[in-house]
Design an enzyme around this catalytic site. Structure first.
Site, mmCIF file in Angstrom:
data_model
loop_
_atom_site.group_PDB
_atom_site.id
_atom_site.type_symbol
_atom_site.label_atom_id
_atom_site.label_comp_id
_atom_site.label_asym_id
_atom_site.label_seq_id
_atom_site.Cartn_x
_atom_site.Cartn_y
_atom_site.Cartn_z
ATOM 1 N N LYS A 137 0.822 -1.222 0.000
ATOM 2 C CA LYS A 137 0.000 0.000 0.000
ATOM 3 C C LYS A 137 0.852 1.267 0.000
ATOM 4 O O LYS A 137 0.529 2.218 -0.701
ATOM 5 C CB LYS A 137 -0.925 0.041 1.220
ATOM 6 C CG LYS A 137 -2.083 -0.897 1.180
ATOM 7 C CD LYS A 137 -3.029 -0.670 2.346
ATOM 8 C CE LYS A 137 -2.380 -0.666 3.696
ATOM 9 N NZ LYS A 137 -1.731 -1.897 4.113
ATOM 10 N N ARG A 182 -11.385 1.350 8.543
ATOM 11 C CA ARG A 182 -10.953 0.007 8.950
ATOM 12 C C ARG A 182 -12.122 -0.860 9.415
ATOM 13 O O ARG A 182 -11.947 -2.054 9.595
ATOM 14 C CB ARG A 182 -9.938 0.099 10.081
ATOM 15 C CG ARG A 182 -8.604 0.641 9.643
ATOM 16 C CD ARG A 182 -7.641 0.641 10.807
ATOM 17 N NE ARG A 182 -6.435 1.370 10.501
ATOM 18 C CZ ARG A 182 -5.299 0.810 10.119
ATOM 19 N NH1 ARG A 182 -5.217 -0.488 9.985
ATOM 20 N NH2 ARG A 182 -4.249 1.548 9.864
ATOM 21 N N ARG A 210 11.266 -7.296 5.172
ATOM 22 C CA ARG A 210 11.272 -5.894 5.595
ATOM 23 C C ARG A 210 11.814 -5.781 7.018
ATOM 24 O O ARG A 210 12.593 -4.882 7.327
ATOM 25 C CB ARG A 210 9.850 -5.319 5.530
ATOM 26 C CG ARG A 210 9.786 -3.851 5.900
ATOM 27 C CD ARG A 210 8.412 -3.290 5.727
ATOM 28 N NE ARG A 210 7.550 -3.646 6.850
ATOM 29 C CZ ARG A 210 6.268 -3.317 6.945
ATOM 30 N NH1 ARG A 210 5.674 -2.659 5.967
ATOM 31 N NH2 ARG A 210 5.556 -3.665 7.998
ATOM 32 N N ARG A 233 12.107 -3.358 12.193
ATOM 33 C CA ARG A 233 10.795 -3.134 12.818
ATOM 34 C C ARG A 233 10.456 -4.310 13.721
ATOM 35 O O ARG A 233 10.493 -5.467 13.308
ATOM 36 C CB ARG A 233 9.705 -2.977 11.750
ATOM 37 C CG ARG A 233 9.674 -1.593 11.159
ATOM 38 C CD ARG A 233 8.582 -1.420 10.152
ATOM 39 N NE ARG A 233 7.253 -1.721 10.663
ATOM 40 C CZ ARG A 233 6.141 -1.313 10.083
ATOM 41 N NH1 ARG A 233 6.180 -0.586 8.990
ATOM 42 N NH2 ARG A 233 4.958 -1.632 10.584
ATOM 43 N N ARG A 263 -1.303 -9.936 12.708
ATOM 44 C CA ARG A 263 -1.723 -8.699 12.031
ATOM 45 C C ARG A 263 -2.535 -9.004 10.771
ATOM 46 O O ARG A 263 -3.519 -8.320 10.487
ATOM 47 C CB ARG A 263 -0.494 -7.845 11.679
ATOM 48 C CG ARG A 263 0.104 -7.161 12.889
ATOM 49 C CD ARG A 263 1.442 -6.496 12.613
ATOM 50 N NE ARG A 263 1.403 -5.571 11.505
ATOM 51 C CZ ARG A 263 2.417 -5.352 10.668
ATOM 52 N NH1 ARG A 263 3.552 -6.002 10.811
ATOM 53 N NH2 ARG A 263 2.306 -4.475 9.700
#
Length: 193
Positions: A14, A89, A128, A134, A145
């Site tokens: 996204k 959401r 990532r 992260r 998630r």
């Protein structure tokens, strides 16, 4: 004014695709996270209200977020349109956004949903995490998630699908190939600038 929602689970691309769409079609990017941070730092009345919830570790209520989106739209009356990222959401948020836009004589024109197989999402996010450090890009957190995304977002997709506005897009291609697929749908409404 052309208004677009870009959906996709974590790792679907996204971020890069929003940037590509903003660049090619000159839409304004509405990220609820960015708006919240901006309103809080400006100490606007809505920002002060939002901070009360954020300081307690609570989610900012939908009506406060909708108020911030309303202000953002009002601040940019000459915009070509908006791309909504991270909102709505939930179905309640989608309904509230539709009511707000209807009041402003606007609407959501198109909802693009990036569809990526779960194993590819996990592969991308682990990659990532390895490069970005992260803490939320570990396999257990990633799976959680993705599940939460599907649980909460499926009703939103159904809501827009019932309006004939939802277009699923295969998002497991390269960034450029996926952008071509997104552009094909957007250009049914709007040409690049």
């Amino acid at each position: 004014m052309f208004n677009l929602i870009l959906f996709g689970p974590p790792g679907s691309g996204k971020g890069p695709q929003s940037a590509n769409i903003v660049s090619a079609y000159k839409l304004l990017h509405i990220s609820t996270g960015d708006i919240l941070r901006s309103e809080v730092s400006r100490q606007s009345p809505l920002g002060v209200e939002a901070r009360k919830f954020m300081d307690q570790g609570l989610l900012v209520p939908d009506e406060v977020v909708i108020g911030m989106i309303s202000s953002k739209i009002d601040e940019t009356p000459d915009a070509r349109g908006f791309i909504f990222d991270g909102f709505p959401r939930t179905r309640a948020q989608a309904e509230a956004l539709d009511k707000l836009l209807e009041f402003k004589k606007l609407q959501i024109d198109l909802v693009l949903s990036l569809e990526v197989p779960e194993d590819e999402l996990i592969r991308r996010l682990i990659g990532r995490g390895a490069t970005s450090g992260r803490s939320d890009d570990t396999e257990d957190v990633i799976v959680s998630r993705i599940k939460e995304y599907h649980d909460k977002t499926a009703p939103v997709a159904d809501y827009y699908n019932a309006q004939g506005k939802l277009e699923p897009i295969k998002g497991d291609h390269s960034i450029d190939e996926t952008f071509k697929l997104l552009s094909k749908e957007i250009e049914k409404y709007l040409m690049p600038v």
